[in-house]
Design an enzyme around this catalytic site. Structure first.
Site, PDB file in Angstrom:
ATOM      1  CB  ALA A   1      -0.869  -0.019   1.243  1.00 57.97           C
TER       2      ALA A   1
ATOM      3  N   GLY B   1       0.573  -4.844   0.979  1.00 55.04           N
ATOM      4  CA  GLY B   1      -0.611  -4.860   0.118  1.00 55.04           C
ATOM      5  C   GLY B   1      -0.358  -5.542  -1.220  1.00 55.04           C
TER       6      GLY B   1
ATOM      7  CD  GLU C   1      -2.248  -7.238   3.081  1.00 57.01           C
ATOM      8  OE1 GLU C   1      -1.798  -6.122   2.722  1.00 57.01           O
ATOM      9  OE2 GLU C   1      -2.815  -7.406   4.173  1.00 57.01           O
TER      10      GLU C   1
ATOM     11  CD  GLU D   1       1.624  -5.352   5.799  1.00 60.56           C
ATOM     12  OE1 GLU D   1       2.388  -6.284   6.145  1.00 60.56           O
ATOM     13  OE2 GLU D   1       0.852  -5.449   4.828  1.00 60.56           O
TER      14      GLU D   1
HETATM   15  N1  CAA Z   1       4.655   3.175  -0.666  1.00 58.48           N
HETATM   16  C1  CAA Z   1       5.070   4.339  -1.220  1.00 58.48           C
HETATM   17  N2  CAA Z   1       6.211   4.445  -1.927  1.00 58.48           N
HETATM   18  C2  CAA Z   1       6.966   3.346  -2.066  1.00 58.48           C
HETATM   19  C3  CAA Z   1       6.585   2.108  -1.505  1.00 58.48           C
HETATM   20  C4  CAA Z   1       5.376   2.047  -0.781  1.00 58.48           C
HETATM   21  N3  CAA Z   1       4.920   0.901  -0.259  1.00 58.48           N
HETATM   22  N4  CAA Z   1       7.549   1.192  -1.797  1.00 58.48           N
HETATM   23  C5  CAA Z   1       8.482   1.845  -2.514  1.00 58.48           C
HETATM   24  N5  CAA Z   1       8.136   3.136  -2.680  1.00 58.48           N
HETATM   25  C6  CAA Z   1       8.857   4.196  -3.396  1.00 58.48           C
HETATM   26  C7  CAA Z   1      10.062   4.644  -2.593  1.00 58.48           C
HETATM   27  O1  CAA Z   1       9.701   5.603  -1.626  1.00 58.48           O
HETATM   28  C8  CAA Z   1      10.922   5.224  -3.686  1.00 58.48           C
HETATM   29  O2  CAA Z   1      10.446   6.496  -4.028  1.00 58.48           O
HETATM   30  P1  CAA Z   1      11.468   7.757  -4.120  1.00 58.48           P
HETATM   31  O3  CAA Z   1      12.380   7.397  -5.259  1.00 58.48           O
HETATM   32  O4  CAA Z   1      10.545   8.902  -4.414  1.00 58.48           O
HETATM   33  O5  CAA Z   1      12.178   7.825  -2.807  1.00 58.48           O
HETATM   34  C9  CAA Z   1      10.652   4.308  -4.872  1.00 58.48           C
HETATM   35  O6  CAA Z   1       9.429   3.667  -4.579  1.00 58.48           O
HETATM   36  C10 CAA Z   1      11.703   3.228  -5.058  1.00 58.48           C
HETATM   37  O7  CAA Z   1      11.851   2.551  -3.820  1.00 58.48           O
HETATM   38  P2  CAA Z   1      13.269   2.307  -3.105  1.00 58.48           P
HETATM   39  O8  CAA Z   1      14.229   3.402  -3.442  1.00 58.48           O
HETATM   40  O9  CAA Z   1      12.994   2.039  -1.665  1.00 58.48           O
HETATM   41  O10 CAA Z   1      13.722   0.962  -3.862  1.00 58.48           O
HETATM   42  P3  CAA Z   1      14.722  -0.140  -3.321  1.00 58.48           P
HETATM   43  O11 CAA Z   1      15.006  -1.019  -4.467  1.00 58.48           O
HETATM   44  O12 CAA Z   1      15.884   0.478  -2.588  1.00 58.48           O
HETATM   45  O13 CAA Z   1      13.878  -0.960  -2.215  1.00 58.48           O
HETATM   46  C11 CAA Z   1      11.907  -2.091  -1.365  1.00 58.48           C
HETATM   47  C12 CAA Z   1      12.761  -1.727  -2.604  1.00 58.48           C
HETATM   48  C13 CAA Z   1      12.688  -3.031  -0.457  1.00 58.48           C
HETATM   49  C14 CAA Z   1      10.644  -2.785  -1.859  1.00 58.48           C
HETATM   50  C15 CAA Z   1      11.545  -0.799  -0.589  1.00 58.48           C
HETATM   51  O14 CAA Z   1      11.033   0.157  -1.507  1.00 58.48           O
HETATM   52  C16 CAA Z   1      10.532  -0.982   0.504  1.00 58.48           C
HETATM   53  O15 CAA Z   1      10.868  -1.492   1.567  1.00 58.48           O
HETATM   54  N6  CAA Z   1       9.263  -0.561   0.263  1.00 58.48           N
HETATM   55  C17 CAA Z   1       8.216  -0.614   1.257  1.00 58.48           C
HETATM   56  C18 CAA Z   1       7.723  -2.047   1.447  1.00 58.48           C
HETATM   57  C19 CAA Z   1       6.624  -2.069   2.507  1.00 58.48           C
HETATM   58  O16 CAA Z   1       6.870  -1.787   3.656  1.00 58.48           O
HETATM   59  N7  CAA Z   1       5.390  -2.435   2.104  1.00 58.48           N
HETATM   60  C20 CAA Z   1       4.269  -2.487   2.994  1.00 58.48           C
HETATM   61  C21 CAA Z   1       3.491  -1.218   2.878  1.00 58.48           C
HETATM   62  S1  CAA Z   1       2.232  -1.092   4.099  1.00 58.48           S
HETATM   63  C22 CAA Z   1       0.969  -2.008   3.554  1.00 58.48           C
HETATM   64  O17 CAA Z   1       0.998  -2.563   2.478  1.00 58.48           O
HETATM   65  C23 CAA Z   1      -0.218  -2.078   4.460  1.00 58.48           C
HETATM   66  C24 CAA Z   1      -1.202  -3.137   4.168  1.00 58.48           C
HETATM   67  O18 CAA Z   1      -1.476  -4.057   4.903  1.00 58.48           O
HETATM   68  C25 CAA Z   1      -1.949  -3.107   2.948  1.00 58.48           C
END
Ligand code: CAA
Length: 257
Positions: free
Chosen positions: A65, A108, A111, A131
């Site tokens: 998400a 998400g 999911e 999360e």
């Molecule tokens: N939401 C918003 N933006 C996101 C995102 C997310 N879930 N995941 C990645 N992005 C964005 C980053 O902020 C980044 O944007 P900027 O260039 O503007 O900074 C861009 O995508 C590229 O991401 P990274 O630079 O982080 O890429 P990476 O290759 O270094 O890392 C990754 C990849 C490990 C997937 C890392 O992006 C990450 O950890 N993302 C978040 C994963 C996460 O925590 N997901 C759960 C979200 S909460 C949820 O889903 C709730 C639910 O139950 C539904």
């Protein structure tokens, strides 16, 4: 509707949707949800479509998400808006929906893949429910669908540690139906969807509905439901055609009637 966050195509009898927010690794925000549910529902209503494939990019099916969209929500916003409940629209589709997952399917993203009927994973796929690392827990079905899919121990491990699992582990624990080389992912998913779409559409839809009943009811009620649906198939011309074609040693020509 002009789409900005997804790419929508029709490949013969298969509806194909690609999540396309590369700048955010396909993070699932409200705009993407609105477009995705509109496109999915349009395919679901289209008589020419027999199955749907949902995929992301090579790097990410979806990295979760959209954290930046959620960051400032307070409890009242989340509760009154029933945040994430709109995603249930994906689970109301009646036609078979395959998730083709390469790269990250986190939070998400995992999911959403689990809302599909089955998952075909590239060998690059990484699944997780991270999360907890953000100070929350899964909110789009992860605590429930993941547990039913892989069992309590693995679901607890993933939800409590936030670790990722690779495609091989995901296949071993039954989250994904099959793993294919990354370069063949979309072709394999389209082939599977094409195969499904070549069968009788009402039969495929009733099969999906019946398998899904297994998650909602007791074994004896599920078996009764299965038999009733099975019996009802003998009212279809496609049942006569399928069995006659077998007896005549020729391919069936299903009419979806
Ligand atoms: N939401 C918003 N933006 C996101 C995102 C997310 N879930 N995941 C990645 N992005 C964005 C980053 O902020 C980044 O944007 P900027 O260039 O503007 O900074 C861009 O995508 C590229 O991401 P990274 O630079 O982080 O890429 P990476 O290759 O270094 O890392 C990754 C990849 C490990 C997937 C890392 O992006 C990450 O950890 N993302 C978040 C994963 C996460 O925590 N997901 C759960 C979200 S909460 C949820 O889903 C709730 C639910 O139950 C539904």
């Amino acid at each position: 509707m002009a789409y900005e966050n997804i790419i929508v195509e029709t490949r013969e009898k298969v509806g194909f949707i690609q999540l396309h927010r590369p700048q955010a690794l396909n993070a699932l925000n409200s705009a993407l949800l609105a477009e995705l549910s509109t496109a999915l529902e349009a395919f679901d209503k289209d008589n020419g479509i027999g199955a749907i494939v949902l995929t992301g990019s090579e790097k990410a099916f979806a990295a979760g998400a959209d954290i930046k969209e959620m960051q400032t929500l307070d409890f009242a916003d989340a509760y009154l808006g029933d945040y994430f409940s709109e995603w249930e629209r994906v689970t109301r589709l009646r036609k078979p929906l395959i998730a083709a997952v390469a790269g990250y399917a986190l939070g998400g993203g995992c999911e959403l893949a689990m809302m599909c009927d089955f998952i075909i994973a590239a060998d690059t796929a990484k699944f997780g429910q991270p999360e907890i690392t953000l100070g929350v827990m899964p909110g789009m079905g992860g605590s429930q669908r993941l547990t039913r899919s892989v069992g309590k121990s693995k679901a607890m491990d993933l939800c409590l540690t936030g670790r990722m699992m690779d495609a091989a582990e995901a296949e071993r624990c039954g989250l994904v139906a099959r793993v294919v080389p990354a370069g063949e992912l979309v072709a394999e998913a389209l082939k599977a969807a094409g195969k499904i779409a070549s069968f009788s559409l009402p039969v495929a839809m009733m099969t999906k509905e019946t398998v899904n009943r297994a998650y909602e009811t007791t074994l004896s009620e599920g078996l009764r439901f299965e038999r009733r649906v099975f019996h009802s198939m003998f009212a279809l011309e496609d049942q006569k055609e399928g069995m006659t074609a077998f007896a005549e040693k020729r391919p069936p020509n299903f009419k979806n009637r």
